[in-house]
Structures are given as structure tokens and as C-alpha cells.
Design a protein around this motif. Structure first.
Motif, PDB file in Angstrom:
ATOM      1  N   ILE A 247      10.316  48.670  10.076  1.00 52.78           N
ATOM      2  CA  ILE A 247      11.172  48.300  10.760  1.00 52.78           C
ATOM      3  C   ILE A 247      12.523  49.155  10.805  1.00 52.78           C
ATOM      4  O   ILE A 247      13.008  49.025   9.556  1.00 52.78           O
ATOM      5  CB  ILE A 247      11.492  46.811  10.919  1.00 52.78           C
ATOM      6  CG1 ILE A 247      10.166  46.058  11.475  1.00 52.78           C
ATOM      7  CG2 ILE A 247      12.522  46.378  11.689  1.00 52.78           C
ATOM      8  CD1 ILE A 247      10.168  44.532  11.365  1.00 52.78           C
ATOM      9  N   SER A 248      13.332  49.672  11.730  1.00 53.90           N
ATOM     10  CA  SER A 248      14.548  50.290  11.491  1.00 53.90           C
ATOM     11  C   SER A 248      15.272  49.621  12.372  1.00 53.90           C
ATOM     12  O   SER A 248      15.028  49.035  13.618  1.00 53.90           O
ATOM     13  CB  SER A 248      14.416  51.595  11.910  1.00 53.90           C
ATOM     14  OG  SER A 248      13.649  52.382  11.076  1.00 53.90           O
ATOM     15  N   PRO A 249      16.793  49.458  12.132  1.00 55.53           N
ATOM     16  CA  PRO A 249      17.785  48.730  13.289  1.00 55.53           C
ATOM     17  C   PRO A 249      17.645  49.230  14.468  1.00 55.53           C
ATOM     18  O   PRO A 249      17.873  48.639  15.373  1.00 55.53           O
ATOM     19  CB  PRO A 249      19.064  48.821  12.299  1.00 55.53           C
ATOM     20  CG  PRO A 249      18.643  49.221  10.958  1.00 55.53           C
ATOM     21  CD  PRO A 249      17.233  49.754  10.912  1.00 55.53           C
ATOM     22  N   ASP A 250      17.678  50.454  14.598  1.00 57.94           N
ATOM     23  CA  ASP A 250      17.730  51.120  15.843  1.00 57.94           C
ATOM     24  C   ASP A 250      16.408  50.836  16.661  1.00 57.94           C
ATOM     25  O   ASP A 250      16.606  50.999  17.899  1.00 57.94           O
ATOM     26  CB  ASP A 250      18.228  52.559  15.757  1.00 57.94           C
ATOM     27  CG  ASP A 250      17.025  53.613  15.284  1.00 57.94           C
ATOM     28  OD1 ASP A 250      16.432  53.302  14.349  1.00 57.94           O
ATOM     29  OD2 ASP A 250      16.599  54.616  16.218  1.00 57.94           O
ATOM     30  N   SER A 251      15.341  50.625  16.135  1.00 57.51           N
ATOM     31  CA  SER A 251      14.153  50.606  16.846  1.00 57.51           C
ATOM     32  C   SER A 251      13.571  49.380  16.723  1.00 57.51           C
ATOM     33  O   SER A 251      12.055  48.854  16.822  1.00 57.51           O
ATOM     34  CB  SER A 251      13.162  51.682  16.531  1.00 57.51           C
ATOM     35  OG  SER A 251      12.881  51.429  15.002  1.00 57.51           O
TER      36      SER A 251
END
Length: 192
Positions: free
Chosen positions: A116-120
Motif C-alpha cells: 500500500i502506498s498513500p497515492d494508490s
């Protein structure tokens, strides 16, 4: 009418892009994904994202049987307008065709992993797992940053519902028997 300084791919065709377009569009940013016919651009990754992949990929390579391979950041064609790029995947060795290969097919993927990435975050939690399940990928992991350490959510495909079922949440150690025997000390991320 003035000529646009934007590249042609900035203007999608009315029916949307198709999977093959990712190999044909010149000067497309690296790691561009295709989700629902739209180009999705990936932003720079945080340190946790890189370290999680650095921990998991070698461990998957060590544990995988001889007929499987662990890969990082290779796109997967799931359908005509679906070509996401899992952060990691485990594929059948027979899916390797050439060093110039740019994607795998869904039927060759045994495990898809998203960090998990903040932008996705929404795509990683919602859209991509749905697409992977609909394409028949049997195993999916979602890796979340919990105070600098990975929490790995392990899912298995319910083939009737074509959706994933959570089979476990792993914090300090990831020890499972499917899709093959895996035992990873997740605290090792502290040394990376």
C-alpha cells in the motif's frame, strides 16, 4: 487552433486504452498501469515500500518451487483494458519467454502482491484485488506499513464467488503453506 505541447497519449481514445498500448506508446512514464482503460501513473515510492519489496522478493525466490519465479514490478494482462503492475508476483517459470518481455498473462500468475502506498491506497485495497480475483489469480497479499513494519494480509481466491477470502494477517512472521511453504521473518525489515 493551437498545437498542444502534450504528448498524444495525454488524450485517451474514446473507447479507452487497451493492454497492448502500453508497449506501443512512446515516452510513456515507467511503471504506467492500465486500469479500466485509463493510464495510471505511479508516483515515487517511500522507503517502506522499497524495503518491503527488498524483504519479500528474495524470500519468495528462496521458498518458491523450481517451476515458479518471483518477480518485481512486471505488469499483468488481466483483460483487454486491464494491465496493472503488481509490486511483486510469483509466476510460472514457463511464462518467461524472452528478456524483452514486458508483461505476464493472468493465467501465469500464482500470487500478486501489493504494498500500500498513500497515492494508490484505494486502488491497492479495492480495485486491484477485484481485478486479480476476477482474472482468477489464486493468491493475493496486501502489505501495509504498521509503524515501519509490514503487516501482510493473505487472501485466497474463492473460485465460485471469484473474490478473495482473508486467510490470515501476519505481523512478525509470515508462515503459510499456500501457494507453497513460506516462512519469512518480517522483523528483518529493520535491517534493510
Amino acid at each position: 487552433m493551437t498545437e498542444s505541447s502534450l504528448p498524444d497519449w495525454a488524450f485517451p481514445p474514446p473507447e479507452g486504452f487497451v493492454a497492448e498500448d502500453l508497449d506501443r506508446i512512446p515516452q510513456l512514464p515507467a511503471h504506467t498501469e492500465l486500469i479500466d482503460g485509463s493510464l495510471v501513473f505511479v508516483s515515487s515510492q517511500a522507503s517502506f515500500h522499497t524495503r518491503a519489496a527488498d524483504l519479500l522478493v528474495p524470500a519468495l525466490r528462496r521458498a518458491a518451487p523450481a517451476d515458479l519465479r518471483a518477480r518485481r514490478e512486471m505488469s499483468v494482462v488481466l483483460g483487454k483494458q486491464q494491465r496493472p503492475e503488481p509490486d511483486m508476483s510469483v509466476i510460472r517459470a514457463s511464462a518467461e519467454h524472452s528478456p524483452e518481455q514486458t508483461y505476464y498473462r493472468a493465467e501465469d500468475v500464482v500470487l500478486a502482491v501489493e504494498v500500500i502506498s498513500p497515492d494508490s491506497e484505494r486502488r491497492d485495497r479495492d480495485r486491484k484485488p477485484t481485478l486479480y480475483a476476477e482474472a482468477g489469480i489464486a493468491h493475493f497479499w496486501l502489505v501495509e506499513n504498521q509503524s515501519g513494519r509490514p503487516a501482510v494480509y493473505v487472501y485466497e481466491l474463492d473460485p465460485v464467488a471469484r473474490s478473495y477470502v482473508l486467510t490470515g494477517i501476519h505481523h512478525d512472521r509470515l508462515k503459510i503453506s499456500a501457494p507453497f511453504d513460506i516462512d519469512i521473518d518480517l522483523t528483518e525489515i529493520d535491517k534493510l
